[in-house]
Design a protein around this motif. Structure first.
Motif, PDB file in Angstrom:
ATOM      1  N   LEU A   1       7.266  -1.149  14.017  1.00 44.72           N
ATOM      2  CA  LEU A   1       8.118   0.038  14.039  1.00 44.72           C
ATOM      3  C   LEU A   1       9.351  -0.212  13.183  1.00 44.72           C
ATOM      4  CD1 LEU A   1       7.904   0.825  17.862  1.00 44.72           C
ATOM      5  CD2 LEU A   1       6.553   1.827  16.010  1.00 44.72           C
ATOM      6  N   PRO A   2       9.833   0.826  12.481  1.00 44.23           N
ATOM      7  CA  PRO A   2      10.981   0.626  11.578  1.00 44.23           C
ATOM      8  C   PRO A   2      12.271   0.352  12.358  1.00 44.23           C
ATOM      9  CG  PRO A   2      10.384   2.936  11.674  1.00 44.23           C
ATOM     10  CD  PRO A   2       9.331   2.200  12.428  1.00 44.23           C
ATOM     11  N   ALA A   3      12.931  -0.760  12.026  1.00 49.17           N
ATOM     12  CA  ALA A   3      14.185  -1.115  12.705  1.00 49.17           C
ATOM     13  C   ALA A   3      15.324  -0.174  12.318  1.00 49.17           C
ATOM     14  CB  ALA A   3      14.552  -2.560  12.376  1.00 49.17           C
ATOM     15  N   SER A   4      15.211   0.428  11.137  1.00 47.21           N
ATOM     16  CA  SER A   4      16.288   1.297  10.650  1.00 47.21           C
ATOM     17  C   SER A   4      16.196   2.724  11.175  1.00 47.21           C
ATOM     18  CB  SER A   4      16.260   1.320   9.119  1.00 47.21           C
ATOM     19  OG  SER A   4      15.010   1.818   8.658  1.00 47.21           O
ATOM     20  N   ALA A   5      15.176   3.028  11.983  1.00 49.13           N
ATOM     21  CA  ALA A   5      14.987   4.397  12.469  1.00 49.13           C
ATOM     22  C   ALA A   5      16.138   4.802  13.397  1.00 49.13           C
ATOM     23  CB  ALA A   5      13.660   4.507  13.187  1.00 49.13           C
TER      24      ALA A   5
ATOM     25  N   VAL B   1      17.894   6.959  16.543  1.00 51.33           N
ATOM     26  CA  VAL B   1      17.486   7.384  17.872  1.00 51.33           C
ATOM     27  C   VAL B   1      16.942   8.805  17.779  1.00 51.33           C
ATOM     28  CG1 VAL B   1      18.270   7.890  20.215  1.00 51.33           C
ATOM     29  CG2 VAL B   1      19.144   5.870  19.018  1.00 51.33           C
ATOM     30  N   GLY B   2      15.784   9.047  18.425  1.00 51.62           N
ATOM     31  CA  GLY B   2      15.108  10.338  18.344  1.00 51.62           C
ATOM     32  C   GLY B   2      13.951  10.355  17.360  1.00 51.62           C
ATOM     33  N   TYR B   3      13.846   9.297  16.545  1.00 50.01           N
ATOM     34  CA  TYR B   3      12.729   9.193  15.582  1.00 50.01           C
ATOM     35  C   TYR B   3      11.420   9.033  16.348  1.00 50.01           C
ATOM     36  CZ  TYR B   3       9.564   6.914  12.246  1.00 50.01           C
ATOM     37  OH  TYR B   3       8.480   6.560  11.474  1.00 50.01           O
ATOM     38  N   THR B   4      10.408   9.720  15.916  1.00 48.17           N
ATOM     39  CA  THR B   4       9.083   9.604  16.539  1.00 48.17           C
ATOM     40  C   THR B   4       8.030   9.327  15.480  1.00 48.17           C
ATOM     41  OG1 THR B   4       8.606  11.978  16.376  1.00 48.17           O
ATOM     42  CG2 THR B   4       9.684  11.188  18.404  1.00 48.17           C
ATOM     43  N   HIS B   5       6.979   8.630  15.933  1.00 47.21           N
ATOM     44  CA  HIS B   5       5.810   8.399  15.063  1.00 47.21           C
ATOM     45  C   HIS B   5       4.555   8.529  15.913  1.00 47.21           C
ATOM     46  CE1 HIS B   5       3.639   6.923  11.528  1.00 47.21           C
ATOM     47  NE2 HIS B   5       2.825   6.372  12.426  1.00 47.21           N
ATOM     48  N   THR B   6       3.591   9.253  15.368  1.00 41.77           N
ATOM     49  CA  THR B   6       2.332   9.487  16.090  1.00 41.77           C
ATOM     50  C   THR B   6       1.198   8.690  15.436  1.00 41.77           C
ATOM     51  OG1 THR B   6       3.026  11.715  16.707  1.00 41.77           O
ATOM     52  CG2 THR B   6       0.687  11.215  16.873  1.00 41.77           C
ATOM     53  N   ALA B   7       0.517   7.910  16.251  1.00 44.44           N
ATOM     54  CA  ALA B   7      -0.635   7.128  15.781  1.00 44.44           C
ATOM     55  C   ALA B   7      -1.854   7.525  16.603  1.00 44.44           C
ATOM     56  CB  ALA B   7      -0.352   5.639  15.909  1.00 44.44           C
ATOM     57  N   SER B   8      -3.007   6.993  16.237  1.00 44.79           N
ATOM     58  CA  SER B   8      -4.240   7.341  16.954  1.00 44.79           C
ATOM     59  C   SER B   8      -5.132   6.120  17.093  1.00 44.79           C
ATOM     60  CB  SER B   8      -4.995   8.461  16.227  1.00 44.79           C
ATOM     61  OG  SER B   8      -5.366   8.036  14.918  1.00 44.79           O
ATOM     62  N   LEU B   9      -5.976   6.157  18.121  1.00 46.59           N
ATOM     63  CA  LEU B   9      -6.936   5.090  18.384  1.00 46.59           C
ATOM     64  C   LEU B   9      -8.260   5.731  18.773  1.00 46.59           C
ATOM     65  CD1 LEU B   9      -7.668   2.091  18.866  1.00 46.59           C
ATOM     66  CD2 LEU B   9      -6.782   2.352  21.191  1.00 46.59           C
ATOM     67  N   SER B  10      -9.319   5.437  18.016  1.00 48.34           N
ATOM     68  CA  SER B  10     -10.643   6.000  18.292  1.00 48.34           C
ATOM     69  C   SER B  10     -11.337   5.193  19.385  1.00 48.34           C
ATOM     70  CB  SER B  10     -11.506   5.997  17.037  1.00 48.34           C
ATOM     71  OG  SER B  10     -10.946   6.813  16.027  1.00 48.34           O
ATOM     72  N   TYR B  11     -12.109   5.887  20.224  1.00 46.24           N
ATOM     73  CA  TYR B  11     -12.858   5.230  21.296  1.00 46.24           C
ATOM     74  C   TYR B  11     -14.148   6.010  21.543  1.00 46.24           C
ATOM     75  CZ  TYR B  11     -11.189   8.921  24.459  1.00 46.24           C
ATOM     76  OH  TYR B  11     -10.933  10.134  25.058  1.00 46.24           O
TER      77      TYR B  11
ATOM     78  N   GLY C   1      12.254  -4.230   9.268  1.00 47.41           N
ATOM     79  CA  GLY C   1      12.181  -3.451   8.038  1.00 47.41           C
ATOM     80  C   GLY C   1      12.465  -1.988   8.231  1.00 47.41           C
ATOM     81  N   ASN C   2      12.007  -1.207   7.262  1.00 44.23           N
ATOM     82  CA  ASN C   2      12.319   0.220   7.229  1.00 44.23           C
ATOM     83  C   ASN C   2      11.097   1.114   7.365  1.00 44.23           C
ATOM     84  OD1 ASN C   2      15.090  -0.379   6.708  1.00 44.23           O
ATOM     85  ND2 ASN C   2      14.588  -0.683   4.521  1.00 44.23           N
ATOM     86  N   GLU C   3       9.884   0.514   7.500  1.00 46.64           N
ATOM     87  CA  GLU C   3       8.678   1.330   7.494  1.00 46.64           C
ATOM     88  C   GLU C   3       7.784   1.025   8.699  1.00 46.64           C
ATOM     89  OE1 GLU C   3       6.594   0.678   3.869  1.00 46.64           O
ATOM     90  OE2 GLU C   3       8.091   1.661   2.604  1.00 46.64           O
ATOM     91  N   TYR C   4       7.073   2.072   9.088  1.00 51.93           N
ATOM     92  CA  TYR C   4       6.020   1.906  10.101  1.00 51.93           C
ATOM     93  C   TYR C   4       4.785   1.328   9.407  1.00 51.93           C
ATOM     94  CZ  TYR C   4       2.195   3.079  13.266  1.00 51.93           C
ATOM     95  OH  TYR C   4       1.086   3.008  14.062  1.00 51.93           O
ATOM     96  N   LYS C   5       4.154   0.333  10.047  1.00 46.62           N
ATOM     97  CA  LYS C   5       2.947  -0.271   9.458  1.00 46.62           C
ATOM     98  C   LYS C   5       1.932  -0.563  10.565  1.00 46.62           C
ATOM     99  CE  LYS C   5       1.307  -3.991   6.472  1.00 46.62           C
ATOM    100  NZ  LYS C   5       1.679  -5.218   5.708  1.00 46.62           N
ATOM    101  N   LEU C   6       0.772   0.057  10.444  1.00 44.62           N
ATOM    102  CA  LEU C   6      -0.306  -0.178  11.409  1.00 44.62           C
ATOM    103  C   LEU C   6      -0.970  -1.522  11.106  1.00 44.62           C
ATOM    104  CD1 LEU C   6      -2.139   0.880  13.717  1.00 44.62           C
ATOM    105  CD2 LEU C   6      -3.601   1.878  11.933  1.00 44.62           C
ATOM    106  N   GLN C   7      -1.175  -2.319  12.143  1.00 45.93           N
ATOM    107  CA  GLN C   7      -1.791  -3.630  11.966  1.00 45.93           C
ATOM    108  C   GLN C   7      -3.170  -3.730  12.621  1.00 45.93           C
ATOM    109  OE1 GLN C   7       1.418  -5.791  13.752  1.00 45.93           O
ATOM    110  NE2 GLN C   7       2.486  -6.117  11.806  1.00 45.93           N
ATOM    111  N   GLN C   8      -3.357  -3.033  13.727  1.00 47.38           N
ATOM    112  CA  GLN C   8      -4.650  -3.085  14.421  1.00 47.38           C
ATOM    113  C   GLN C   8      -4.791  -1.857  15.302  1.00 47.38           C
ATOM    114  OE1 GLN C   8      -5.130  -6.285  17.216  1.00 47.38           O
ATOM    115  NE2 GLN C   8      -7.367  -6.211  17.167  1.00 47.38           N
ATOM    116  N   ALA C   9      -5.977  -1.263  15.307  1.00 50.29           N
ATOM    117  CA  ALA C   9      -6.289  -0.148  16.209  1.00 50.29           C
ATOM    118  C   ALA C   9      -7.784  -0.195  16.484  1.00 50.29           C
ATOM    119  CB  ALA C   9      -5.884   1.185  15.593  1.00 50.29           C
ATOM    120  N   GLU C  10      -8.158  -0.897  17.545  1.00 55.29           N
ATOM    121  CA  GLU C  10      -9.574  -1.105  17.842  1.00 55.29           C
ATOM    122  C   GLU C  10      -9.850  -0.884  19.321  1.00 55.29           C
ATOM    123  OE1 GLU C  10     -10.483  -5.056  16.667  1.00 55.29           O
ATOM    124  OE2 GLU C  10     -10.444  -4.627  14.510  1.00 55.29           O
TER     125      GLU C  10
END
Length: 382
Positions: free
Chosen positions: A158-162, A164-174, A249-258
């Motif tokens: 998650l971005p450290a520079s975000a 308060v109130g910042y949101t990010h939506t991710a997904s996980l398939s199952y 850092g400043n960016e959201y980065k997905l590392q694993q979604a399984e």
């Protein structure tokens, strides 16, 4: 010398050559039969005791043997369930009554239930690698049923520079309970930040339900405590979700979604390895080992009992049959997409047929001569 003995010797010779002609006829008739092993007639003498000055003719007996240990030429086909053995050993097969036999005739096709059966109605036996049971190898029974997901892993930065109130939506398939692919929505919202210490908290919701709060150490950007929990999904399904996060850092980065689980899939093709392992390739591209083909070996294969349907059974002179996989019993290499031709040489059989014909004719002359001499003796009284 007895004239009757002479005639009986001629009959014995004719019978012996008739037996040889019978094996020749059998060999020629089965020259195109896959896995057929040629028969050969061997002769041995029958000696009748004689006295000095008088010789009693004996005769000849025959023994029929099959050249079972001689390898036939391999003929390649387009069917993966056509099987040949290059080397020693036999396929273990069973009839409809469950009786075990040996065969080299490997033209197997699925029957109406998916079991591999050859042209003579014998089923190919193997060890089910899932259950460990020995059974007739079945193809269609291995269609894979769906497996619902029960566990999931999610990792991201998650971005450290975000703010308060910042949101990010991710997904996980199952995989759901019905074997379909679904997606759970994971939302990260930054809810607080201590400007003095740099520590920050993020609320996490999964499919609109609170999952937990991620608190980060300011100096390392790592979680102060592990995050895991149970996600309640439709149809009563639950998934144990482990969440691993960092904040740098400043960016959201997905590392694993399984998530575990598997979709239902039908068998696309069958592949058979040289050691006799039967693999299923499913429509999704995955491979699964289903069976190990069972083989049989004996000490003296040429003395096995020959039965109808190109099968062999243990005889008193063959030694016991040892069953197992290729490595356990020392069987040869399995060749998928090939059949073993008969080991009959037509030119050799025709040569034997001519020799037997000539010998039969000569023995008939012996009988004819004895008959004429008997007639001469009878006429002496006239």
């Amino acid at each position: 010398m007895s004239l009757y003995g002479m005639m009986k010797t001629g009959v014995s010779g004719m019978n012996a050559q008739a037996n040889r002609l019978s094996t020749v006829a059998d060999n020629i008739a089965n020259s195109g039969t896959n896995g057929y092993k040629k028969a050969r007639t061997e002769f041995s003498t029958l000696v009748v005791p004689s006295t000095q000055g008088s010789y009693n003719s004996g005769g000849v007996t025959t023994t029929v043997r099959n050249s079972i240990s001689d390898q036939g030429v391999l003929q390649y086909t387009t069917s993966v369930t056509d099987l040949a053995i290059e080397g020693d050993g036999f396929f273990k097969v069973q009839d409809a009554n469950g009786q075990d036999y040996l065969t080299r005739a490997g033209s197997f096709v699925p029957d109406d239930t998916g079991r591999l059966v050859n042209a003579a109605g014998f089923y190919l036996m193997g060890t089910n690698l899932e259950t460990g049971a020995e059974e007739a190898i079945s193809i269609t029974a291995a269609n894979r049923l769906p497996t619902p997901s029960t566990e999931g892993d999610f990792a991201a930065n998650l971005p450290a520079s975000a703010d308060v109130g910042y949101t990010h939506t991710a997904s996980l398939s199952y995989v759901d309970q019905t074997g379909n692919t679904q997606v759970m929505e994971i939302v990260f919202e930054k809810v607080s930040e201590d400007t003095a210490t740099g520590e920050a908290d993020w609320d996490i919701t999964v499919d609109g339900n609170a999952f937990g709060t991620a608190s980060f150490n300011a100096s390392t950007g790592t979680l102060t405590a592990d995050l895991s929990g149970t996600v309640n999904l439709p149809q009563g399904q639950t998934v144990d979700l482990d969440v691993s996060l960092s904040q740098t850092g400043n960016e959201y980065k997905l590392q694993q979604a399984e998530a575990n689980g598997a979709l239902g899939s039908e068998i696309d093709t069958i592949q058979i390895d040289t050691d006799g392992t039967v693999y299923a390739q499913y429509e999704d591209g995955s491979f699964v080992a289903l069976y190990e083909i069972q083989f049989g070996t004996v000490t003296s294969p040429d003395q096995l009992e020959v039965l109808s349907g190109n099968v062999f059974a243990q005889s008193p002179n063959s030694g016991p049959v040892f069953y197992g996989n290729a490595m356990e019993v020392g069987a040869g290499k399995v060749v998928s997409g090939a059949l073993e031709n008969s080991n009959v040489d037509i030119a050799e059989e025709l040569t034997d047929m001519i020799q037997s014909q000539r010998s039969y004719t000569a023995n008939s002359k012996v009988f004819q001569t004895g008959s004429e001499l008997m007639e001469l003796l009878v006429n002496l009284k006239r």
